[in-house]
Every structure is written in structure tokens, then in C-alpha cells.
Enzyme design. Structure first.
Site, PDB file in Angstrom:
ATOM      1  N   ARG A 520     -48.965  -6.595 -63.736  1.00 48.05           N
ATOM      2  CA  ARG A 520     -49.241  -7.870 -63.166  1.00 48.05           C
ATOM      3  C   ARG A 520     -50.063  -8.799 -64.306  1.00 48.05           C
ATOM      4  NH1 ARG A 520     -49.394 -11.216 -58.958  1.00 48.05           N
ATOM      5  NH2 ARG A 520     -51.312 -12.646 -59.163  1.00 48.05           N
ATOM      6  N   CYS A 521     -49.630  -9.797 -64.534  1.00 48.20           N
ATOM      7  CA  CYS A 521     -50.399 -10.652 -65.306  1.00 48.20           C
ATOM      8  C   CYS A 521     -50.734 -12.054 -64.817  1.00 48.20           C
ATOM      9  CB  CYS A 521     -49.672 -11.140 -66.455  1.00 48.20           C
ATOM     10  SG  CYS A 521     -48.908  -9.579 -67.389  1.00 48.20           S
ATOM     11  N   HIS A 699     -52.315  -7.256 -46.495  1.00 48.86           N
ATOM     12  CA  HIS A 699     -51.621  -6.440 -47.663  1.00 48.86           C
ATOM     13  C   HIS A 699     -50.970  -5.273 -47.067  1.00 48.86           C
ATOM     14  CE1 HIS A 699     -54.631  -7.898 -50.751  1.00 48.86           C
ATOM     15  NE2 HIS A 699     -53.533  -8.425 -50.925  1.00 48.86           N
TER      16      HIS A 699
END
Ligand code: GLN
Ligand code: ZN
Length: 759
Positions: A520-521, A699
Site C-alpha cells: 500500500r502506497c 475493518h
């Protein structure tokens, strides 16, 4: 001769090659071999970018996280994966991501390890799991293989590892045992590792101990002495590396440890450098981090040289030069940026450009400035242009800032008075229900956005598509019977970028990706100039949403502190000033929403805690200006406008008094991850306003039952009067599917009904 080196290179790849290779492997679209090849190619490419340095890092590459890598090197795997078969990289992903990581490769049901923030950056690491029974065994194969690869490529390798104290400090014991007690078991493995690296030809090992810039008690300080006396060997040289801050009370300790070199962050700790020089043994290398590894601005090379030259004369070959910390925290290459205008680009420097700056500095020191005349002149003109640019300095913003006075931070009346007026106007039931802002960002929404960005969908068609989404969300909420509604945020790609794009003073890169965790960026927006809101940013959307219902519709904004903490910020003014500018812009928006008839306005401060300094002694100062910025943004409204704020996924208990100081009428806050541990804070602290402790863990795909929600809320009602409680999820619902959201919210609304009737 000064020596140049780098502490770490961004591993994700200029085009996020690592992300795509990982995700393709996880989806079983490519083989493990293909993934390993992709990794090897990235390392090779990154070393090529560093070929001008005297020493390049080896071991800084990772398929997921450098701390998890260290856990593998030390043989500290959670028991639940130890006996699983398959490639060790599969086990590695199981720990990093849980069972979905390698579904099918071997049985499921593996729980991922916890993940948390790496010091005060936005990078997240996998927390080492420790317990009284933890044992360590060496597995140096990753480092040895990478060292071999570097040797084949002719790289001058400096191996990078995390030091034993920082490793333990980052870990978490589930059984409340003492982490430091594990040191005696850990050190022999480090000794073995160092001799193995030496046997494989390593000359220097960079051993990272960033905890030396935090407050350490005397036990930890003594442990440093013990550890480094044990690790002291004549076979490899150790470069003890600290970064992200000042050494302060640990300075003498750091200078006294028996290592061959010490790296300090000479940007954050510039004032300490002369003291370090006087304390460091005569044969010890001093590495100065003089290029900012965490921000994207060009270094002022001339000013840096002015400061460095006398130090160079004094230290000669003992002086090493490097970025302040690993370049992990900046994007790879400015050259890829095609849309940033030339002027703005000339002020910036990404990882590759930063290494180039380092070579210029070193050449100017070693051979004289005249050899680098052109480079230095170009640099100086860019630095000078930025200082006086009209794009950076806007007199009207500075004037508005000068007009800020304490009254702007204060509501007209105290909470009790406001609450009375708000309740009269909003007529909400006891235990009012609401959501945090976003509804599922469906495929349909994403498609419309990307067509619009590619110019394949007109603005008006895009706007009507978004309006349809808003109408859909509003109708769903009405059908569910929620009390305070939201528009659902379909038009927002990201809660910070959305506002940044509309504010003057912000720029956006195309490829400025920075790793957040694993694959993830994030692409932090660049705040380069004084912040000005040109026109209302959200009012039309909210007005439209309000027109569809008689229930109150929340205006939805991101707060100044969160926008600041998730951006690359200016280095030419204090963060407090940038934050105040953002606060004024958000304040204008709040007032416009109020004028448009919006009665409830939520200002999210999800990243408030992220800005806390590493040392607790500095918390107070940060909290003061951060809370003041929020208050400037929020508190210009009339008594009967209800201000909400929202926070999530961090510890709140130790800053609860500051949260109360924000004086929001209502705060919605995530609690599920800590199982409502948040409520403990209210045993000792009388939170004065309204609060919605999250009852739906967004989540998780699990649907919370009505009973579970009732139980959580009853628990909350023991500490906070029912008149001040709200019922809401933990956070926004954008990552969930409607099929989950609808039954979960149905249970939530039903739970609120039960609570009201049985109080
Ligand atoms: N309003 C935002 C949302 O609902 C809040 C997100 C966040 O707290 N991270 O998505
Ligand atoms: Zn949240």
C-alpha cells in the site's frame, strides 16, 4: 575526503513495480519465482541509482517490511506459523497479511500480526511478537543472498539491520512480560549474525537504533552499553544509526558505545553536532544526515556547505555524508513527473535527486566549490526563487493570519448552553444514530471517477452520477431510520487530497508514491505555498443531500491538523503556521456550510495523534497549537450549529484532556480495536461533551449483532450519561460493501431503539 552513503532506498519502485508484483503473486496470477525476480531487479536498479556513493545499503530492500524481515532473520516467528509448510516467503506473507495472503498454499485461519506506525512517520511496520518463551535463532539467508547479489554487481555494500534494542522496543509482549529481559537471549544471535556477515565479506554494518532519539529510562540506557559491548567485534565495523530527532540526554551514551561510526540526523539535531564531535572518540566515523530524507524540498547546498566546511576540515575522512534517514519516506524520481510545472519542479527533490545533491556536496567538499560551480549556482537560484515567489507568499493569507485572535477559537456559549439549543432545534432522540461519513465506494463510483479523470466523462455527467450516488445513500439511510444523515462522500477520492486539490498552495504529483505498508502506497499532496480557499468546496454537495431529506444532514470536512499531517509540508515556515492557514481555510468552509443552512458539521481529525512528537516532553507544545487550529476551524459557528469531530485507530487515553479541549459538541471515536478500552479514560476523566464510541468494526466483514451493540453501549453508559451518548460505527464505511453495511446499520438502529425503551 568525505565519504557518501545512503541509509536506505525506497523499495516500492519508481512505478510501484513491487506493489504490482506482490499483488499479482497474492492473486496467484504469477509465480513465486517471478516475484523473487522482480525483487532482484528492483535491488539492482536501486543500486545502480546509488552507484556514485561510496557505500550503498544492502538489506534495506524488503518484500513487505524491514521489521518483519528482522523478525525472520532472528527466527522470531509467531508460533502459529512456525510449522507451516511452503516457501518461507509464504509464511512471511501469512504473518504480514493473515490467511488471505496465501490462501490455498496451505490451510487458512492464520491471524496477521499487529501493524503500527514507524516512529512519527506514516510508514507502518509489523510488530514483533514477544513473550517470556520467545527464543531467537539466526536465519541470515536473506542478507547473505542480497550481499552475494550486490557483490556480483560490484556494489560497495554496507549491510543494514535493525539494532537489538530498537528491535525489542518495537516489539510487543502479549503476556506483559519484560521485553528487555529477552536481550540476553537476543544478543548471541546478533553476534552470530555479525560474524556471518563478516565471513561473507561485509566490511560495514549499519545498525539502526532510532530509539536513541526517544526518552529512554536508565534500564534501556544501560542495556545499550551491555549490548554494544557484547556486539563489539574486530570483524565488521558498526555504523550505529540514529534518525528522526535529537539525541539529547542519550547523546553521551551514543558517543560512548564501542562502535566504529555514528550517524546522526544533522537536520533535526544540528545543534547537537558540535557536542557529538567533542564527545566522539578520535577514530570514530561521524556520519551527518544533511539531506532531508522525509520531505521533498531541494536542499540549500550553499548553506549546507557553509556549515559543513569547517566540520570537514576538522574531521577529514572521518566525515561521512548521507540523507538524514532512509529515503523510504520520499518518492523515487522527480524525472517521472510530467504535470508539475517547471518552476515548482525546480524546488523539489525526490530520492534520486537527493542522492545527486549528496554527490555535489561531497565533491564540493573534497575538491573545492569551484568544481561544482554550475551545480551550486543552479541550486542557489532555485532556492532563491522559491524564497520570494509570489506563488509561495500570499500577502492576503499572511494578513488573515495576523488577524487571528483568541476569540476566534471560542464558541459563544459553553457546551451546556449550546447543547440545550441544539437539542431544541435538532429534536434528536436519546442515543441518536449516525455514521462517520463515507458509504461504500463501489466499482461504479470508481469507474465514473476514472472516466472523468481521463476526460472520457464530462463534468456534468460526472456530477450527476455522483448526485445519484448521494441520493442512493440518503434513501438507504432514511429507510434504515438513522437520525443524523451523511451524503456518503462519493465525490471524494481521499479525505485529504479532495481538499488539497481545491486549495491554492497545494500541488499534486503523478507518481509521488510513498510506501505506507506492504503493497500500500500513498501519494501525499505537496503543500508549497500560503493556503487560500478560493471558493466553497463542499457546500453544493451537502445542500443537495439536505434537499433530499428532512433529517439533519452532516456537513463533512477534514480538519486542519489531519490535512497537515498527511501532506508533505513546507520547510520554510513552522508547521504551526501552515496549520493555522489550513484552519482559516476550513473555518471559511464551516461558516459557508452554516450559512447554507447546514445544522450539523463534522470536522474529521483522524490524524491528530500522528503529529505527536517522539518525546513526550514536547507533546504539550504540539497539542496546544494543534487543538488551537481545530478550534479556529470549528468554533466560529453559532450556538445552535452542532460541531462533530471524529478520530480513529490510535491511542486516545493519554490525550483525552486535549481532545476535550477541542470543545466539539460531539466526538465519534473508534473503540473496537481496543475492545472499548477507550472507556477506561472516562473513569478518571469527566468528558464534558457528547460522544459516540464506535460499535461496528468497519475493518471486519462481520456484522455486529444487536445484542453486541446494546452491550457495548450499556458498558459506555456506565461511564458517560446516556444523554450524552451517540450510536455509530468506528469509522467511514467506504471499504465495505452495501450488503454488509445495510444489515450492520439495521442492527445498530434497532439496538438504539431497544436502548431508548429500556433505559
Ligand atoms: N469521514 C471520513 C470517512 O467516513 C473519515 C475517515 C477516517 O476517519 N479515516 O471516510
Ligand atoms: Zn475514522
Amino acid at each position: 575526503m568525505s565519504i557518501t552513503h545512503n541509509l536506505g532506498f525506497p523499495r516500492i519502485g519508481a512505478n510501484r513495480e513491487l506493489k504490482f508484483a506482490l499483488e499479482s503473486y497474492w492473486k496467484k496470477e504469477s509465480s513465486l519465482d517471478a516475484l523473487k525476480t522482480a525483487g532482484a531487479e528492483l535491488r539492482q536498479r536501486h543500486w545502480a541509482h546509488q552507484s556514485k556513493l561510496d557505500w550503498s545499503p544492502v538489506g534495506d530492500f524488503t518484500f513487505y517490511d524491514q521489521v518483519l524481515d528482522m523478525s525472520f532473520t532472528l527466527g522470531n516467528l509467531p508460533g502459529r506459523v512456525r510449522d507451516l509448510s511452503g516457501d518461507s516467503l509464504d509464511n512471511y506473507f501469512r504473518i504480514a497479511r493473515g490467511r488471505s495472503a496465501v490462501d490455498g498454499v496451505c490451510g487458512g485461519g492464520i491471524q496477521a500480526s499487529e501493524m503500527t506506525k514507524w516512529f512519527d512517520t506514516n510508514y507502518h511496520y509489523i510488530v514483533p511478537e514477544l513473550s517470556v518463551s520467545t527464543i531467537f535463532t539466526l536465519n541470515a539467508s536473506r542478507l547473505i543472498d542480497e550481499l552475494e547479489q550486490s557483490r556480483r554487481l560490484g556494489v560497495k555494500a554496507k549491510v543494514v539491520i535493525i539494532g537489538p534494542l530498537t528491535y525489542l522496543w518495537l516489539g510487543k509482549t502479549k503476556d506483559d512480560s519484560d521485553k528487555l529481559a529477552l536481550l540476553s537471549r537476543l544478543l548471541p544471535v546478533y553476534v552470530q549474525l555479525l560474524s556471518k556477515l563478516a565471513a561473507c565479506g561485509a566490511e560495514w554494518v549499519q545498525i539502526d537504533e532510532p530509539i536513541l532519539v526517544t526518552e529512554l529510562d536508565s534500564r534501556w540506557q544501560q542495556a545499550f552499553v551491555l549490548a554494544y559491548n557484547t556486539l563489539h567485534t574486530n570483524h565488521v565495523k558498526l555504523l550505529l544509526s540514529t534518525y528522526f530527532g535529537q539525541l539529547r540526554e542519550n547523546l553521551s551514551l551514543a558517543c560512548r558505545l564501542p562502535v566504529q561510526g555514528l550517524h546522526v540526523d544533522a537536520l533535526n539535531a544540528r545543534d547537537e553536532v558540535s557536542n557529538v564531535i567533542s564527545k566522539l572518540p578520535d577514530d570514530c566515523v561521524l556520519s551527518l544526515g544533511i539531506i532531508n530524507g522525509r520531505n521533498i524540498w531541494k536542499t540549500d547546498l550553499t548553506a549546507t556547505l557553509d556549515w559543513l566546511e569547517p566540520i570537514h576540515r576538522q574531521l577529514g575522512h572521518r566525515l561521512w555524508l548521507a540523507p538524514s534517514c532512509s529515503l523510504l519516506h520520499v518518492p523515487v524520481d522527480l524525472e517521472s513527473e510530467r504535470k508539475l510545472d517547471i518552476e515548482l519542479r525546480s524546488w523539489l527533490s525526490f530520492a534520486i535527486q537527493k542522492l545527486h545533491e549528496l554527490s555535489i556536496l561531497s565533491a564540493a567538499l573534497n575538491n573545492g566549490r569551484q568544481f561544482m560551480e554550475t551545480e551550486l549556482r543552479d541550486n542557489q537560484s532555485a532556492i532563491a526563487a522559491r524564497k520570494i515567489s509570489a506563488r509561495v507568499h500570499n500577502p492576503s493569507v499572511k494578513a488573515a493570519l495576523a488577524r487571528i485572535d483568541a476569540n476566534m477559537e471560542c464558541r459563544t456559549s459553553p457546551y451546556s448552553e449550546r447543547a440545550r439549543k441544539q437539542h431544541e432545534q435538532l429534536k434528536l432522540p436519546l442515543y441518536p444514530t449516525t455514521t462517520i461519513g463515507s458509504f461504500p465506494q463501489t466499482e461504479e463510483i470508481r469507474r465514473a471517477r476514472s472516466l472523468f479523470h481521463r476526460g472520457e466523462l464530462s463534468e456534468s455527467s460526472y456530477n450527476s452520477a455522483m448526485r445519484e450516488q448521494i441520493a442512493h445513500s440518503v434513501h438507504k439511510q432514511e429507510a434504515l431510520g438513522l437520525d443524523v444523515l451523511v451524503h456518503g462522500e462519493p465525490e471524494r477520492n481521499d479525505m485529504v487530497e479532495y481538499f488539497g486539490e481545491q486549495l491554492e498552495g497545494y500541488a499534486f504529483s503523478q507518481f509521488g508514491w510513498v510506501q505506507s505498508y506492504g503493497s500500500r502506497c500513498v501519494k501525499p499532496p505537496i503543500m508549497f505555498g500560503d493556503i487560500l480557499r478560493l471558493k466553497p468546496m463542499t457546500v453544493e454537495w451537502i445542500q443537495y443531500a439536505q434537499s433530499l431529506t428532512h433529517k439533519p444532514m452532516k456537513g463533512m470536512l477534514t480538519g486542519p491538523v489531519t490535512i497537515l499531517n498527511w501532506s508533505f509540508v513546507r520547510d520554510d515556515q513552522p508547521r504551526t503556521v501552515s496549520c493555522q492557514q489550513l484552519a482559516l481555510a476550513i473555518r471559511e468552509e464551516v461558516l459557508d456550510l452554516e450559512r447554507a443552512g447546514v445544522r450539523v458539521i463534522q470536522i474529521d481529525e483522524a490524524a491528530l495523534r500522528e503529529g505527536l512528537p517522539l518525546r513526550q516532553a514536547q507533546w504539550h507544545e504540539y497539542l496546544q497549537w494543534a487543538i488551537s487550529a481545530f478550534r479556529i476551524a470549528a468554533n466560529g459557528v453559532r450556538d445552535n450549529t452542532q460541531i462533530h469531530t471524529h478520530m480513529c485507530y490510535s491511542e486516545f487515553n493519554d490525550i483525552i484532556a486535549s481532545i476535550a479541549d477541542m470543545d466539539a459538541d460531539v466526538i465519534t471515536i473508534e473503540t473496537s480495536r481496543s475492545n472499548m478500552e477507550l472507556l477506561d479514560a472516562f473513569d478518571h476523566f469527566n468528558y464534558p461533551n457528547e460522544i459516540g464510541p464506535g460499535v461496528y468494526d468497519i475493518h471486519s466483514p462481520n456484522i455486529p449483532t444487536q445484542d453486541h451493540i446494546i452491550q457495548l453501549m450499556r458498558n459506555a453508559a456506565k461511564r458517560i450519561p446516556a444523554q450524552r451518548l451517540w450510536v455509530n460505527p468506528d469509522c467511514g464505511l467506504k471499504t465495505r460493501a452495501w450488503a454488509e453495511v445495510v444489515p450492520a446499520l439495521r442492527n445498530m438502529v434497532a439496538a438504539a431503539h431497544t436502548l431508548r425503551s429500556t433505559k
